[in-house]
Design a protein around this motif. Structure first.
Motif, PDB file in Angstrom:
ATOM      1  N   ILE A  83       0.840  -1.205   0.000  1.00 54.16           N
ATOM      2  CA  ILE A  83       0.000   0.000   0.000  1.00 54.16           C
ATOM      3  C   ILE A  83       0.875   1.255   0.000  1.00 54.16           C
ATOM      4  O   ILE A  83       0.697   2.158  -0.827  1.00 54.16           O
ATOM      5  CB  ILE A  83      -0.934   0.016   1.227  1.00 54.16           C
ATOM      6  N   LEU A 104       1.548   4.167  -2.906  1.00 52.62           N
ATOM      7  CA  LEU A 104       1.249   5.581  -2.660  1.00 52.62           C
ATOM      8  C   LEU A 104       2.508   6.449  -2.750  1.00 52.62           C
ATOM      9  O   LEU A 104       2.433   7.602  -3.181  1.00 52.62           O
ATOM     10  CB  LEU A 104       0.594   5.744  -1.287  1.00 52.62           C
ATOM     11  N   CYS A 111     -14.120   3.207 -10.361  1.00 53.43           N
ATOM     12  CA  CYS A 111     -13.330   2.714  -9.236  1.00 53.43           C
ATOM     13  C   CYS A 111     -13.607   3.521  -7.969  1.00 53.43           C
ATOM     14  O   CYS A 111     -13.797   2.953  -6.892  1.00 53.43           O
ATOM     15  CB  CYS A 111     -11.848   2.770  -9.585  1.00 53.43           C
ATOM     16  N   LEU A 159     -15.320   2.122  -4.593  1.00 59.44           N
ATOM     17  CA  LEU A 159     -14.572   2.198  -3.337  1.00 59.44           C
ATOM     18  C   LEU A 159     -15.390   2.898  -2.260  1.00 59.44           C
ATOM     19  O   LEU A 159     -15.481   2.421  -1.119  1.00 59.44           O
ATOM     20  CB  LEU A 159     -13.250   2.940  -3.559  1.00 59.44           C
ATOM     21  N   LEU A 218      -9.737  -3.974   3.388  1.00 59.32           N
ATOM     22  CA  LEU A 218      -8.560  -3.647   2.584  1.00 59.32           C
ATOM     23  C   LEU A 218      -8.410  -4.592   1.400  1.00 59.32           C
ATOM     24  O   LEU A 218      -7.329  -4.716   0.829  1.00 59.32           O
ATOM     25  CB  LEU A 218      -7.305  -3.668   3.452  1.00 59.32           C
ATOM     26  N   PHE A 274     -10.747  -1.701  -2.595  1.00 60.94           N
ATOM     27  CA  PHE A 274      -9.530  -1.007  -2.165  1.00 60.94           C
ATOM     28  C   PHE A 274      -8.322  -1.504  -2.957  1.00 60.94           C
ATOM     29  O   PHE A 274      -7.521  -0.704  -3.447  1.00 60.94           O
ATOM     30  CB  PHE A 274      -9.312  -1.219  -0.665  1.00 60.94           C
ATOM     31  N   ALA A 288      -8.381  -0.253  -6.441  1.00 64.22           N
ATOM     32  CA  ALA A 288      -7.934   1.142  -6.529  1.00 64.22           C
ATOM     33  C   ALA A 288      -6.410   1.221  -6.596  1.00 64.22           C
ATOM     34  O   ALA A 288      -5.844   1.995  -7.374  1.00 64.22           O
ATOM     35  CB  ALA A 288      -8.456   1.936  -5.336  1.00 64.22           C
ATOM     36  N   LEU A 289      -5.726   0.404  -5.797  1.00 67.25           N
ATOM     37  CA  LEU A 289      -4.254   0.382  -5.835  1.00 67.25           C
ATOM     38  C   LEU A 289      -3.749  -0.128  -7.181  1.00 67.25           C
ATOM     39  O   LEU A 289      -2.770   0.396  -7.720  1.00 67.25           O
ATOM     40  CB  LEU A 289      -3.717  -0.499  -4.712  1.00 67.25           C
ATOM     41  N   GLU A 348      -5.867   8.715  -5.671  1.00 67.12           N
ATOM     42  CA  GLU A 348      -4.982   8.764  -4.501  1.00 67.12           C
ATOM     43  C   GLU A 348      -5.704   9.403  -3.314  1.00 67.12           C
ATOM     44  O   GLU A 348      -5.572   8.952  -2.171  1.00 67.12           O
ATOM     45  CB  GLU A 348      -3.715   9.558  -4.829  1.00 67.12           C
ATOM     46  N   GLU A 391      -8.894   9.298  -2.613  1.00 66.67           N
ATOM     47  CA  GLU A 391      -9.867   8.354  -2.059  1.00 66.67           C
ATOM     48  C   GLU A 391      -9.186   7.268  -1.233  1.00 66.67           C
ATOM     49  O   GLU A 391      -9.672   6.885  -0.173  1.00 66.67           O
ATOM     50  CB  GLU A 391     -10.688   7.721  -3.188  1.00 66.67           C
ATOM     51  N   VAL A 392      -8.061   6.779  -1.712  1.00 63.11           N
ATOM     52  CA  VAL A 392      -7.333   5.731  -0.993  1.00 63.11           C
ATOM     53  C   VAL A 392      -6.839   6.262   0.353  1.00 63.11           C
ATOM     54  O   VAL A 392      -6.964   5.594   1.386  1.00 63.11           O
ATOM     55  CB  VAL A 392      -6.151   5.200  -1.838  1.00 63.11           C
ATOM     56  N   THR A 393      -6.288   7.468   0.361  1.00 62.83           N
ATOM     57  CA  THR A 393      -5.759   8.029   1.609  1.00 62.83           C
ATOM     58  C   THR A 393      -6.881   8.359   2.597  1.00 62.83           C
ATOM     59  O   THR A 393      -6.671   8.302   3.807  1.00 62.83           O
ATOM     60  CB  THR A 393      -4.904   9.284   1.346  1.00 62.83           C
TER      61      THR A 393
END
Length: 239
Positions: A79, A83, A113, A117, A135, A139, A142-143, A173, A175-177
């Protein structure tokens, strides 16, 4: 919780309220299989431990095992590495990102995506904070998309298409964070620092120092040059 944004959850503390076992046996001092958080974090990064805890529902039994901790450590390394690569790319491309206040245009894959998410996260968190698979699924997709977009940026593209990819990278990025921030998995330091800390912990568990790893890599290079591919594969697995 329905209807609230992701950041509304970020002030919540996380704890586990179920029974904890060690390799499917009751954990107790009398059995000699009892570990404290301080003991575990001498060998594993605190964020790896947190990720491990999140992989079980907070009211369900939790089975402590080295294999699962190793898996959690590998997962958060992936992860943060993704990032970090994303952050580095966006930093280099900063001048190409418009600052006109208009909504960012993104690729259709990115829109889908992000929507998936958000929806998946809201559904799981609204289901009694069901974090056990949070995760995975959308998720991880998305990565994967982040890595695909980074690959696309290395290819020649028309200006408008390149801008679309850059803006897509920036939005996914975000959304993931947001998800990591809610779960308490956003590191307090830079991605580069936390990756180095994770590597140091892995070396500690292996009883190695960085010079040992470099030596083994060089030895493997010599083995491959001598076309001993079986031994080379064995050394790679060991590394």
């Amino acid at each position: 919780m329905t209807g609230k944004t992701l950041t509304n959850f970020s002030t919540y503390d996380w704890l586990h309220n179920g029974h904890v076992t060690n390799n499917n046996e009751k954990m107790s001092k009398s059995l000699g299989n009892f570990f404290t958080i301080r003991h575990i974090t001498q060998r594993y990064h605190p964020l790896a431990l947190r990720s491990f805890l999140i992989n079980a529902h907070y009211r369900s039994p939790l089975n402590y095992s080295v294999v699962q901790l190793e898996g959690a450590s590998d997962a958060i390394f992936y992860i943060y590495q993704t990032l970090k690569d994303c952050q580095n790319a966006l930093l280099q491309l900063q001048e190409e990102i418009p600052n006109d206040g208009k909504p960012a245009r993104t690729t259709p894959d990115t829109k889908e995506c992000i929507s998936k998410l958000r929806n998946e996260f809201q559904v799981k968190m609204s289901d009694d904070l069901s974090t056990s698979l949070i995760l995975t699924g959308a998720f991880l997709e998305a990565l994967k998309l982040v890595n695909n977009l980074l690959t696309m940026l290395k290819k020649k593209q028309q200006k408008q298409q390149r801008l679309l990819v850059i803006q897509s990278l920036k939005e996914i990025e975000k959304e993931v964070t947001k998800v990591l921030d809610v779960l308490g998995l956003q590191p307090p330091c830079s991605y580069n620092e936390v990756l180095l800390q994770l590597k140091d912990k892995a070396l500690t568990r292996a009883g190695l120092v960085e010079d040992d790893v470099i030596r083994l890599i060089n030895e493997r290079f010599e083995v491959r040059r001598n076309k001993d591919f079986l031994k080379s594969d064995q050394m790679r697995a060991h590394l």
